[in-house]
Design a protein around this motif. Structure first.
Motif, PDB file in Angstrom:
ATOM      1  N   ALA A   3       5.546 -10.771   1.130  1.00  0.00           N
ATOM      2  CA  ALA A   3       5.989  -9.512   1.743  1.00  0.00           C
ATOM      3  C   ALA A   3       7.320  -9.040   1.164  1.00  0.00           C
ATOM      4  N   GLY A   4       8.199  -9.976   0.862  1.00  0.00           N
ATOM      5  CA  GLY A   4       9.514  -9.621   0.342  1.00  0.00           C
ATOM      6  C   GLY A   4       9.604  -9.568  -1.172  1.00  0.00           C
ATOM      7  N   THR A   5       8.514  -9.790  -1.876  1.00  0.00           N
ATOM      8  CA  THR A   5       8.526  -9.779  -3.341  1.00  0.00           C
ATOM      9  C   THR A   5       8.670  -8.360  -3.866  1.00  0.00           C
ATOM     10  N   ARG A   6       9.627  -8.167  -4.742  1.00  0.00           N
ATOM     11  CA  ARG A   6       9.832  -6.865  -5.377  1.00  0.00           C
ATOM     12  C   ARG A   6       9.042  -6.853  -6.674  1.00  0.00           C
ATOM     13  N   THR A   7       8.114  -5.936  -6.810  1.00  0.00           N
ATOM     14  CA  THR A   7       7.269  -5.803  -7.992  1.00  0.00           C
ATOM     15  C   THR A   7       7.927  -4.839  -8.967  1.00  0.00           C
ATOM     16  N   THR A   8       8.016  -5.233 -10.220  1.00  0.00           N
ATOM     17  CA  THR A   8       8.644  -4.393 -11.238  1.00  0.00           C
ATOM     18  C   THR A   8       8.036  -2.996 -11.229  1.00  0.00           C
ATOM     19  N   GLY A   9       8.906  -2.011 -11.145  1.00  0.00           N
ATOM     20  CA  GLY A   9       8.479  -0.618 -11.183  1.00  0.00           C
ATOM     21  C   GLY A   9       8.138  -0.017  -9.835  1.00  0.00           C
ATOM     22  N   ALA A  10       7.960  -0.836  -8.809  1.00  0.00           N
ATOM     23  CA  ALA A  10       7.628  -0.330  -7.478  1.00  0.00           C
ATOM     24  C   ALA A  10       8.921  -0.026  -6.711  1.00  0.00           C
ATOM     25  N   LEU A  39      -1.454   1.627   3.306  1.00  0.00           N
ATOM     26  CA  LEU A  39      -2.256   0.418   3.140  1.00  0.00           C
ATOM     27  C   LEU A  39      -2.749   0.323   1.692  1.00  0.00           C
ATOM     28  N   GLY A  40      -3.111   1.448   1.108  1.00  0.00           N
ATOM     29  CA  GLY A  40      -3.507   1.454  -0.298  1.00  0.00           C
ATOM     30  C   GLY A  40      -2.390   0.950  -1.190  1.00  0.00           C
ATOM     31  N   GLU A  41      -1.163   1.309  -0.863  1.00  0.00           N
ATOM     32  CA  GLU A  41      -0.023   0.816  -1.648  1.00  0.00           C
ATOM     33  C   GLU A  41       0.155  -0.696  -1.459  1.00  0.00           C
ATOM     34  N   ILE A  42      -0.050  -1.170  -0.245  1.00  0.00           N
ATOM     35  CA  ILE A  42       0.048  -2.616   0.002  1.00  0.00           C
ATOM     36  C   ILE A  42      -1.011  -3.359  -0.809  1.00  0.00           C
ATOM     37  N   VAL A  43      -2.227  -2.844  -0.817  1.00  0.00           N
ATOM     38  CA  VAL A  43      -3.301  -3.478  -1.598  1.00  0.00           C
ATOM     39  C   VAL A  43      -2.933  -3.481  -3.079  1.00  0.00           C
ATOM     40  N   LEU A  44      -2.411  -2.377  -3.575  1.00  0.00           N
ATOM     41  CA  LEU A  44      -2.012  -2.314  -4.983  1.00  0.00           C
ATOM     42  C   LEU A  44      -0.925  -3.350  -5.288  1.00  0.00           C
ATOM     43  N   LEU A  45       0.085  -3.459  -4.428  1.00  0.00           N
ATOM     44  CA  LEU A  45       1.136  -4.451  -4.649  1.00  0.00           C
ATOM     45  C   LEU A  45       0.567  -5.869  -4.590  1.00  0.00           C
ATOM     46  N   TYR A  63       9.393  -0.055  -3.529  1.00  0.00           N
ATOM     47  CA  TYR A  63       9.507  -0.833  -2.311  1.00  0.00           C
ATOM     48  C   TYR A  63       8.507  -1.971  -2.341  1.00  0.00           C
ATOM     49  N   ASN A  64       8.673  -2.895  -1.402  1.00  0.00           N
ATOM     50  CA  ASN A  64       7.770  -4.043  -1.335  1.00  0.00           C
ATOM     51  C   ASN A  64       6.901  -3.940  -0.075  1.00  0.00           C
ATOM     52  N   ILE A  65       6.050  -4.917   0.124  1.00  0.00           N
ATOM     53  CA  ILE A  65       5.119  -4.908   1.253  1.00  0.00           C
ATOM     54  C   ILE A  65       5.867  -4.906   2.576  1.00  0.00           C
ATOM     55  N   TYR A  66       6.904  -5.695   2.678  1.00  0.00           N
ATOM     56  CA  TYR A  66       7.713  -5.728   3.896  1.00  0.00           C
ATOM     57  C   TYR A  66       8.242  -4.336   4.227  1.00  0.00           C
ATOM     58  N   GLN A  67       8.838  -3.684   3.252  1.00  0.00           N
ATOM     59  CA  GLN A  67       9.408  -2.365   3.490  1.00  0.00           C
ATOM     60  C   GLN A  67       8.332  -1.340   3.843  1.00  0.00           C
ATOM     61  N   LEU A  68       7.178  -1.440   3.197  1.00  0.00           N
ATOM     62  CA  LEU A  68       6.070  -0.541   3.529  1.00  0.00           C
ATOM     63  C   LEU A  68       5.620  -0.725   4.971  1.00  0.00           C
ATOM     64  N   GLY A 109     -14.139   3.278   4.555  1.00  0.00           N
ATOM     65  CA  GLY A 109     -13.293   3.889   3.540  1.00  0.00           C
ATOM     66  C   GLY A 109     -12.399   2.892   2.830  1.00  0.00           C
ATOM     67  N   HIS A 110     -12.033   1.841   3.539  1.00  0.00           N
ATOM     68  CA  HIS A 110     -11.209   0.783   2.945  1.00  0.00           C
ATOM     69  C   HIS A 110     -11.313  -0.466   3.799  1.00  0.00           C
ATOM     70  N   ILE A 111     -10.766  -1.540   3.290  1.00  0.00           N
ATOM     71  CA  ILE A 111     -10.794  -2.816   3.996  1.00  0.00           C
ATOM     72  C   ILE A 111     -10.141  -2.645   5.369  1.00  0.00           C
ATOM     73  N   PRO A 112     -10.662  -3.319   6.377  1.00  0.00           N
ATOM     74  CA  PRO A 112      -9.995  -3.268   7.675  1.00  0.00           C
ATOM     75  C   PRO A 112      -8.533  -3.706   7.547  1.00  0.00           C
ATOM     76  N   ILE A 113      -7.674  -2.992   8.200  1.00  0.00           N
ATOM     77  CA  ILE A 113      -6.238  -3.194   8.054  1.00  0.00           C
ATOM     78  C   ILE A 113      -5.828  -4.628   8.390  1.00  0.00           C
ATOM     79  N   THR A 114      -6.470  -5.242   9.379  1.00  0.00           N
ATOM     80  CA  THR A 114      -6.102  -6.624   9.723  1.00  0.00           C
ATOM     81  C   THR A 114      -6.406  -7.575   8.573  1.00  0.00           C
ATOM     82  N   ARG A 115      -7.525  -7.387   7.899  1.00  0.00           N
ATOM     83  CA  ARG A 115      -7.880  -8.275   6.780  1.00  0.00           C
ATOM     84  C   ARG A 115      -6.934  -8.101   5.601  1.00  0.00           C
ATOM     85  N   ALA A 116      -6.374  -6.927   5.457  1.00  0.00           N
ATOM     86  CA  ALA A 116      -5.447  -6.687   4.349  1.00  0.00           C
ATOM     87  C   ALA A 116      -4.060  -7.248   4.621  1.00  0.00           C
TER      88      ALA A 116
END
Length: 165
Positions: free
Chosen positions: A37-44, A143-149, A46-51, A21-28
């Motif tokens: 992980a700490g980068t704040r993306t405009t419009g998001a 995880l989908g949100e992490i991939v998008l970020l 939260y960031n990867i760290y917070q997720l 269904g999606h990439i294995p979580i470890t590979r992502a």
């Protein structure tokens, strides 16, 4: 343990680790560094760290039920999100990732070895399978949100490609 239980347990394991269904979580996750992980993306919001901290919070919360405990419900869902914006260091980030992945493995071990239709003593409206499904779907969602970020920050695909195995 009957064959039906074993087959369903293996299906849950595939959902927990991410297969087809999606990439294995470890590979992502494994090639993300603390800076990304700490980068704040405009419009998001939260960031990867917070997720990942949020995912870890709820994964541990639900694993506590599966392991016979009764976690304390937070006063607000916002309490499951970290207030910090980024990991303290590269080592801190690596520890967060490893702890999360160890939680995934604990969930997989429960899926492989438990009677999945067993009702939880401290959560009598839920079964072990239901809690494992909840962990898998919550992790998959975020995880989908992490991939998008990662994509929005030019950090996709990971080494080896971004396709499921």
């Amino acid at each position: 343990m009957n064959e039906s239980n074993r087959a369903f347990g293996e299906a849950l394991v595939k959902s927990l680790v991410g297969e087809r269904g999606h990439i294995p979580i470890t590979r992502a996750l494994l090639d993300i560094n603390a800076e990304l992980a700490g980068t704040r993306t405009t419009g998001a919001p939260y960031n990867i760290y917070q997720l990942l901290k949020h995912m870890s919070y709820w994964q541990e919360f639900l694993l506590t039920y599966l392991e016979g405990g009764k976690p304390e419900l937070p006063s607000s869902v916002m309490d499951s999100w970290p207030s910090a914006e980024r990991p303290e260091s590269e080592e801190d980030w690596e520890s967060i990732v490893q702890s999360f992945l160890q939680g995934v493995e604990r969930a997989c071990e429960i899926a492989r070895t438990s009677q999945l239709d067993e009702i939880l003593e401290k959560f009598p409206t839920e079964t072990k399978a239901g809690i494992l499904r909840n962990i898998a779907s919550h992790n998959s969602y975020h995880l989908g949100e992490i991939v998008l970020l990662r994509r929005m920050n030019g950090a996709w695909p990971p080494p080896g490609g971004g396709y499921p195995l």
